[in-house]
Design a protein around this motif. Structure first.
Motif, PDB file in Angstrom:
ATOM      1  N   GLN A 129      55.484 -46.129  32.221  1.00  0.00           N
ATOM      2  CA  GLN A 129      56.274 -45.840  33.194  1.00  0.00           C
ATOM      3  C   GLN A 129      55.428 -45.086  34.544  1.00  0.00           C
ATOM      4  OE1 GLN A 129      59.383 -46.649  33.212  1.00  0.00           O
ATOM      5  NE2 GLN A 129      58.880 -47.723  31.426  1.00  0.00           N
ATOM      6  N   GLU A 130      54.155 -44.873  34.307  1.00  0.00           N
ATOM      7  CA  GLU A 130      53.571 -43.952  35.400  1.00  0.00           C
ATOM      8  C   GLU A 130      52.652 -44.918  36.312  1.00  0.00           C
ATOM      9  OE1 GLU A 130      51.880 -40.346  33.680  1.00  0.00           O
ATOM     10  OE2 GLU A 130      53.775 -40.067  32.919  1.00  0.00           O
ATOM     11  N   ALA A 131      52.462 -44.233  37.568  1.00  0.00           N
ATOM     12  CA  ALA A 131      51.388 -44.803  38.753  1.00  0.00           C
ATOM     13  C   ALA A 131      50.596 -43.429  39.080  1.00  0.00           C
ATOM     14  CB  ALA A 131      51.943 -45.380  39.594  1.00  0.00           C
ATOM     15  N   TYR A 132      49.680 -43.759  39.497  1.00  0.00           N
ATOM     16  CA  TYR A 132      48.758 -42.625  39.964  1.00  0.00           C
ATOM     17  C   TYR A 132      48.353 -42.907  41.290  1.00  0.00           C
ATOM     18  CZ  TYR A 132      45.257 -38.968  39.691  1.00  0.00           C
ATOM     19  OH  TYR A 132      44.455 -37.974  39.767  1.00  0.00           O
ATOM     20  N   ILE A 133      48.084 -41.898  42.180  1.00  0.00           N
ATOM     21  CA  ILE A 133      47.575 -42.018  43.608  1.00  0.00           C
ATOM     22  C   ILE A 133      46.160 -41.265  43.370  1.00  0.00           C
ATOM     23  CG2 ILE A 133      47.628 -41.382  46.019  1.00  0.00           C
ATOM     24  CD1 ILE A 133      50.638 -41.454  45.641  1.00  0.00           C
ATOM     25  N   HIS A 134      45.372 -42.110  43.572  1.00  0.00           N
ATOM     26  CA  HIS A 134      43.909 -41.241  43.561  1.00  0.00           C
ATOM     27  C   HIS A 134      43.339 -40.645  44.649  1.00  0.00           C
ATOM     28  CE1 HIS A 134      39.855 -40.845  42.361  1.00  0.00           C
ATOM     29  NE2 HIS A 134      39.265 -41.826  43.374  1.00  0.00           N
ATOM     30  N   PHE A 135      43.456 -41.398  45.887  1.00  0.00           N
ATOM     31  CA  PHE A 135      43.004 -41.002  47.056  1.00  0.00           C
ATOM     32  C   PHE A 135      43.622 -41.475  48.422  1.00  0.00           C
ATOM     33  CE2 PHE A 135      38.359 -39.291  47.524  1.00  0.00           C
ATOM     34  CZ  PHE A 135      38.281 -39.090  49.082  1.00  0.00           C
ATOM     35  N   VAL A 136      43.776 -40.383  49.154  1.00  0.00           N
ATOM     36  CA  VAL A 136      44.713 -40.618  50.339  1.00  0.00           C
ATOM     37  C   VAL A 136      43.624 -40.249  51.611  1.00  0.00           C
ATOM     38  CG1 VAL A 136      46.682 -40.752  51.727  1.00  0.00           C
ATOM     39  CG2 VAL A 136      46.588 -40.755  49.232  1.00  0.00           C
ATOM     40  N   GLY A 137      43.826 -40.927  52.702  1.00  0.00           N
ATOM     41  CA  GLY A 137      43.003 -40.421  53.656  1.00  0.00           C
ATOM     42  C   GLY A 137      43.808 -40.947  55.116  1.00  0.00           C
ATOM     43  N   VAL A 138      43.775 -39.709  56.149  1.00  0.00           N
ATOM     44  CA  VAL A 138      44.577 -40.107  57.347  1.00  0.00           C
ATOM     45  C   VAL A 138      43.533 -39.618  58.625  1.00  0.00           C
ATOM     46  CG1 VAL A 138      46.321 -39.656  58.935  1.00  0.00           C
ATOM     47  CG2 VAL A 138      46.710 -40.063  56.753  1.00  0.00           C
ATOM     48  N   SER A 139      43.204 -40.368  59.537  1.00  0.00           N
ATOM     49  CA  SER A 139      42.315 -40.066  60.622  1.00  0.00           C
ATOM     50  C   SER A 139      42.970 -38.742  61.113  1.00  0.00           C
ATOM     51  CB  SER A 139      42.306 -41.196  61.534  1.00  0.00           C
ATOM     52  OG  SER A 139      41.925 -40.714  63.010  1.00  0.00           O
ATOM     53  N   PRO A 140      42.084 -37.852  61.845  1.00  0.00           N
ATOM     54  CA  PRO A 140      42.514 -36.578  62.122  1.00  0.00           C
ATOM     55  C   PRO A 140      43.344 -36.714  63.472  1.00  0.00           C
ATOM     56  CG  PRO A 140      40.161 -36.377  61.225  1.00  0.00           C
ATOM     57  CD  PRO A 140      40.519 -37.889  61.395  1.00  0.00           C
ATOM     58  N   GLU A 141      43.038 -37.958  64.153  1.00  0.00           N
ATOM     59  CA  GLU A 141      43.721 -37.957  65.312  1.00  0.00           C
ATOM     60  C   GLU A 141      45.140 -38.612  64.908  1.00  0.00           C
ATOM     61  OE1 GLU A 141      40.716 -39.721  64.628  1.00  0.00           O
ATOM     62  OE2 GLU A 141      39.452 -38.207  65.606  1.00  0.00           O
ATOM     63  N   HIS A 142      45.337 -38.965  63.746  1.00  0.00           N
ATOM     64  CA  HIS A 142      46.730 -39.437  63.531  1.00  0.00           C
ATOM     65  C   HIS A 142      47.718 -38.498  62.436  1.00  0.00           C
ATOM     66  CE1 HIS A 142      46.356 -43.217  65.634  1.00  0.00           C
ATOM     67  NE2 HIS A 142      45.336 -43.226  65.682  1.00  0.00           N
ATOM     68  N   ARG A 143      47.321 -37.352  62.248  1.00  0.00           N
ATOM     69  CA  ARG A 143      47.901 -36.681  61.373  1.00  0.00           C
ATOM     70  C   ARG A 143      48.982 -36.116  62.046  1.00  0.00           C
ATOM     71  NH1 ARG A 143      42.427 -34.115  58.836  1.00  0.00           N
ATOM     72  NH2 ARG A 143      41.589 -36.087  57.789  1.00  0.00           N
ATOM     73  N   GLY A 144      49.950 -35.712  60.937  1.00  0.00           N
ATOM     74  CA  GLY A 144      51.292 -35.286  61.691  1.00  0.00           C
ATOM     75  C   GLY A 144      52.350 -36.239  62.051  1.00  0.00           C
ATOM     76  N   GLU A 145      51.677 -37.588  62.252  1.00  0.00           N
ATOM     77  CA  GLU A 145      52.568 -38.715  62.731  1.00  0.00           C
ATOM     78  C   GLU A 145      53.408 -39.374  62.039  1.00  0.00           C
ATOM     79  OE1 GLU A 145      49.931 -41.269  64.843  1.00  0.00           O
ATOM     80  OE2 GLU A 145      49.166 -39.631  66.519  1.00  0.00           O
ATOM     81  N   GLY A 146      53.469 -38.824  60.393  1.00  0.00           N
ATOM     82  CA  GLY A 146      54.280 -39.619  59.623  1.00  0.00           C
ATOM     83  C   GLY A 146      53.245 -40.615  58.967  1.00  0.00           C
ATOM     84  N   VAL A 147      52.015 -41.192  59.236  1.00  0.00           N
ATOM     85  CA  VAL A 147      51.421 -42.269  58.464  1.00  0.00           C
ATOM     86  C   VAL A 147      51.240 -41.981  57.230  1.00  0.00           C
ATOM     87  CG1 VAL A 147      49.401 -43.351  58.722  1.00  0.00           C
ATOM     88  CG2 VAL A 147      50.133 -42.380  60.876  1.00  0.00           C
ATOM     89  N   ARG A 167      52.915 -40.167  54.970  1.00  0.00           N
ATOM     90  CA  ARG A 167      54.402 -40.523  54.272  1.00  0.00           C
ATOM     91  C   ARG A 167      54.582 -41.889  54.107  1.00  0.00           C
ATOM     92  NH1 ARG A 167      59.023 -37.918  53.308  1.00  0.00           N
ATOM     93  NH2 ARG A 167      58.277 -35.856  54.135  1.00  0.00           N
ATOM     94  N   ASP A 168      54.394 -42.715  55.153  1.00  0.00           N
ATOM     95  CA  ASP A 168      54.444 -44.291  55.332  1.00  0.00           C
ATOM     96  C   ASP A 168      53.933 -44.808  54.170  1.00  0.00           C
ATOM     97  OD1 ASP A 168      56.236 -43.759  57.193  1.00  0.00           O
ATOM     98  OD2 ASP A 168      55.119 -44.468  58.818  1.00  0.00           O
ATOM     99  N   LEU A 169      52.550 -44.395  53.855  1.00  0.00           N
ATOM    100  CA  LEU A 169      51.653 -44.852  52.712  1.00  0.00           C
ATOM    101  C   LEU A 169      52.362 -44.569  51.560  1.00  0.00           C
ATOM    102  CD1 LEU A 169      48.134 -44.098  54.270  1.00  0.00           C
ATOM    103  CD2 LEU A 169      49.030 -46.520  53.728  1.00  0.00           C
ATOM    104  N   TYR A 170      52.568 -43.311  51.316  1.00  0.00           N
ATOM    105  CA  TYR A 170      53.160 -43.083  50.112  1.00  0.00           C
ATOM    106  C   TYR A 170      54.483 -43.905  49.979  1.00  0.00           C
ATOM    107  CZ  TYR A 170      50.224 -38.971  48.824  1.00  0.00           C
ATOM    108  OH  TYR A 170      49.193 -38.189  48.636  1.00  0.00           O
ATOM    109  N   GLU A 171      55.515 -43.976  50.830  1.00  0.00           N
ATOM    110  CA  GLU A 171      56.472 -44.852  50.615  1.00  0.00           C
ATOM    111  C   GLU A 171      56.261 -46.276  50.270  1.00  0.00           C
ATOM    112  OE1 GLU A 171      59.504 -43.622  50.444  1.00  0.00           O
ATOM    113  OE2 GLU A 171      58.939 -41.573  51.053  1.00  0.00           O
ATOM    114  N   HIS A 172      55.178 -46.622  50.836  1.00  0.00           N
ATOM    115  CA  HIS A 172      54.689 -47.966  50.551  1.00  0.00           C
ATOM    116  C   HIS A 172      54.446 -48.177  49.030  1.00  0.00           C
ATOM    117  CE1 HIS A 172      55.000 -49.595  54.595  1.00  0.00           C
ATOM    118  NE2 HIS A 172      54.734 -50.811  54.224  1.00  0.00           N
ATOM    119  N   PHE A 173      53.531 -47.253  48.582  1.00  0.00           N
ATOM    120  CA  PHE A 173      53.283 -47.107  47.225  1.00  0.00           C
ATOM    121  C   PHE A 173      54.267 -46.680  46.412  1.00  0.00           C
ATOM    122  CE2 PHE A 173      51.638 -44.868  43.421  1.00  0.00           C
ATOM    123  CZ  PHE A 173      50.620 -45.707  43.271  1.00  0.00           C
TER     124      PHE A 173
END
Length: 149
Positions: free
Chosen positions: A68-86, A88-94
Protein backbone atom coordinates in the motif's frame (compact mmCIF):
# COMPACT_ATOMS: atom_id res chain seq x y z
CA UNK A 1 5.18 27.92 -17.69
CA UNK A 2 6.63 24.63 -16.46
CA UNK A 3 6.18 21.16 -17.83
CA UNK A 4 6.36 18.13 -15.56
CA UNK A 5 7.04 14.76 -17.15
CA UNK A 6 8.31 11.34 -16.15
CA UNK A 7 12.08 11.20 -15.71
CA UNK A 8 14.09 9.01 -18.07
CA UNK A 9 17.67 7.71 -18.05
CA UNK A 10 18.96 10.61 -20.16
CA UNK A 11 17.84 13.06 -17.46
CA UNK A 12 20.35 11.71 -14.95
CA UNK A 13 23.29 13.77 -16.23
CA UNK A 14 21.20 16.94 -16.22
CA UNK A 15 20.03 16.35 -12.65
CA UNK A 16 23.26 15.15 -11.05
CA UNK A 17 25.25 18.15 -12.29
CA UNK A 18 23.02 20.46 -10.19
CA UNK A 19 22.49 18.44 -7.02
CA UNK A 20 25.47 19.67 -4.97
CA UNK A 21 25.00 23.29 -6.06
CA UNK A 22 21.28 23.22 -5.27
CA UNK A 23 22.19 22.06 -1.74
CA UNK A 24 24.58 24.95 -1.17
CA UNK A 25 27.71 22.95 -1.99
CA UNK A 26 26.92 19.99 0.28
CA UNK A 27 28.04 16.66 -1.16
CA UNK A 28 24.61 15.22 -1.99
CA UNK A 29 25.25 13.53 -5.35
CA UNK A 30 26.15 10.13 -3.84
CA UNK A 31 22.62 9.96 -2.42
CA UNK A 32 21.16 9.93 -5.93
CA UNK A 33 22.45 6.99 -7.97
CA UNK A 34 21.47 6.59 -11.61
CA UNK A 35 19.33 3.56 -10.78
CA UNK A 36 16.44 5.90 -9.95
CA UNK A 37 16.44 7.07 -13.56
CA UNK A 38 16.81 3.53 -14.93
CA UNK A 39 14.35 1.56 -12.80
CA UNK A 40 11.84 4.07 -11.45
CA UNK A 41 10.89 6.18 -14.48
CA UNK A 42 7.19 5.69 -13.83
CA UNK A 43 7.35 7.27 -10.39
CA UNK A 44 10.10 9.86 -10.91
CA UNK A 45 9.58 13.25 -12.51
CA UNK A 46 11.42 16.29 -13.86
CA UNK A 47 10.11 19.82 -14.25
CA UNK A 48 11.38 21.95 -17.13
CA UNK A 49 10.84 25.55 -18.15
CA UNK A 50 9.73 26.68 -21.62
CA UNK A 51 13.33 26.47 -22.85
CA UNK A 52 13.65 22.85 -21.67
CA UNK A 53 15.96 23.79 -18.81
CA UNK A 54 15.76 21.67 -15.67
CA UNK A 55 13.95 23.41 -12.82
CA UNK A 56 13.24 20.54 -10.42
CA UNK A 57 13.06 16.77 -10.02
CA UNK A 58 11.53 14.10 -7.80
CA UNK A 59 12.68 10.49 -7.52
CA UNK A 60 10.33 8.03 -5.88
CA UNK A 61 9.21 4.42 -6.10
CA UNK A 62 6.58 1.90 -5.13
CA UNK A 63 7.49 -0.09 -2.04
CA UNK A 64 8.36 -3.70 -2.81
CA UNK A 65 7.75 -4.64 0.83
CA UNK A 66 4.55 -2.77 1.70
CA UNK A 67 1.94 -3.11 -1.07
CA UNK A 68 0.00 0.00 0.00
CA UNK A 69 3.03 2.27 0.23
CA UNK A 70 5.20 4.45 -1.99
CA UNK A 71 8.38 6.30 -1.05
CA UNK A 72 9.86 9.64 -2.11
CA UNK A 73 13.63 9.32 -2.05
CA UNK A 74 14.97 12.65 -3.32
CA UNK A 75 13.52 15.98 -4.45
CA UNK A 76 15.33 19.06 -5.67
CA UNK A 77 14.18 22.49 -6.81
CA UNK A 78 16.47 25.07 -8.36
CA UNK A 79 17.11 27.88 -5.86
CA UNK A 80 15.81 30.36 -8.46
CA UNK A 81 12.43 28.59 -8.51
CA UNK A 82 11.85 27.89 -4.84
CA UNK A 83 8.65 29.29 -3.42
CA UNK A 84 6.84 29.06 -6.76
CA UNK A 85 4.96 25.83 -6.02
CA UNK A 86 7.15 23.61 -8.20
CA UNK A 87 7.93 21.21 -5.34
CA UNK A 88 4.24 20.95 -4.49
CA UNK A 89 3.41 20.26 -8.14
CA UNK A 90 5.98 17.44 -8.28
CA UNK A 91 4.61 15.87 -5.11
CA UNK A 92 1.06 16.10 -6.48
CA UNK A 93 2.16 14.32 -9.68
CA UNK A 94 3.74 11.60 -7.55
CA UNK A 95 0.64 11.28 -5.36
CA UNK A 96 -1.61 10.96 -8.42
CA UNK A 97 0.67 8.37 -10.03
CA UNK A 98 1.02 6.12 -6.99
CA UNK A 99 -2.63 6.41 -6.07
CA UNK A 100 -3.53 5.29 -9.61
CA UNK A 101 -1.32 2.26 -8.93
CA UNK A 102 -3.27 1.40 -5.79
CA UNK A 103 -1.02 2.98 -3.16
CA UNK A 104 -2.59 4.85 -0.27
CA UNK A 105 0.42 5.78 1.88
CA UNK A 106 3.47 7.87 0.94
CA UNK A 107 6.57 7.95 3.12
CA UNK A 108 9.78 9.96 3.09
CA UNK A 109 12.47 11.05 5.54
CA UNK A 110 14.20 14.31 6.32
CA UNK A 111 16.54 15.61 8.95
CA UNK A 112 14.59 16.59 12.06
CA UNK A 113 16.72 19.74 12.27
CA UNK A 114 15.67 20.81 8.75
CA UNK A 115 12.76 22.95 9.86
CA UNK A 116 12.05 24.15 6.32
CA UNK A 117 11.69 20.61 5.03
CA UNK A 118 9.50 19.54 7.95
CA UNK A 119 7.26 22.62 7.42
CA UNK A 120 7.06 21.99 3.65
CA UNK A 121 6.02 18.38 4.18
CA UNK A 122 3.51 19.36 6.87
CA UNK A 123 1.92 21.82 4.45
CA UNK A 124 1.52 18.92 1.99
CA UNK A 125 -0.28 16.84 4.59
CA UNK A 126 2.61 14.74 5.90
CA UNK A 127 2.78 13.88 9.59
CA UNK A 128 5.94 13.10 11.51
CA UNK A 129 5.50 9.41 12.27
CA UNK A 130 8.51 9.48 14.58
CA UNK A 131 12.11 10.66 14.84
CA UNK A 132 14.51 7.73 14.46
CA UNK A 133 17.92 8.09 16.07
CA UNK A 134 20.88 6.89 13.98
CA UNK A 135 18.49 6.02 11.12
CA UNK A 136 21.14 6.55 8.43
CA UNK A 137 24.12 5.67 10.63
CA UNK A 138 25.63 7.06 13.82
CA UNK A 139 24.47 10.62 14.42
CA UNK A 140 22.23 10.58 11.33
CA UNK A 141 18.80 10.99 12.89
CA UNK A 142 15.76 11.24 10.59
CA UNK A 143 12.19 12.41 10.90
CA UNK A 144 10.06 9.66 9.35
CA UNK A 145 7.19 11.31 7.49
CA UNK A 146 3.93 9.75 6.35
CA UNK A 147 0.98 10.93 4.27
CA UNK A 148 -2.22 9.01 3.77
CA UNK A 149 -3.77 9.58 0.36
Amino acid sequence: MLQIRHANPSDYGRVIQHVNAWWGGREMAPMLPKLFFLHFEGTSFVAEDDDGDLVAFLCGFLSQTEPQEAYIHFVGVSPEHRGEGVGRDLYEHFFDEVQAQGRSVVRCVTSPSNEGSVAFHSALGFDVDRVARDYDGPGEDRALLVKRL
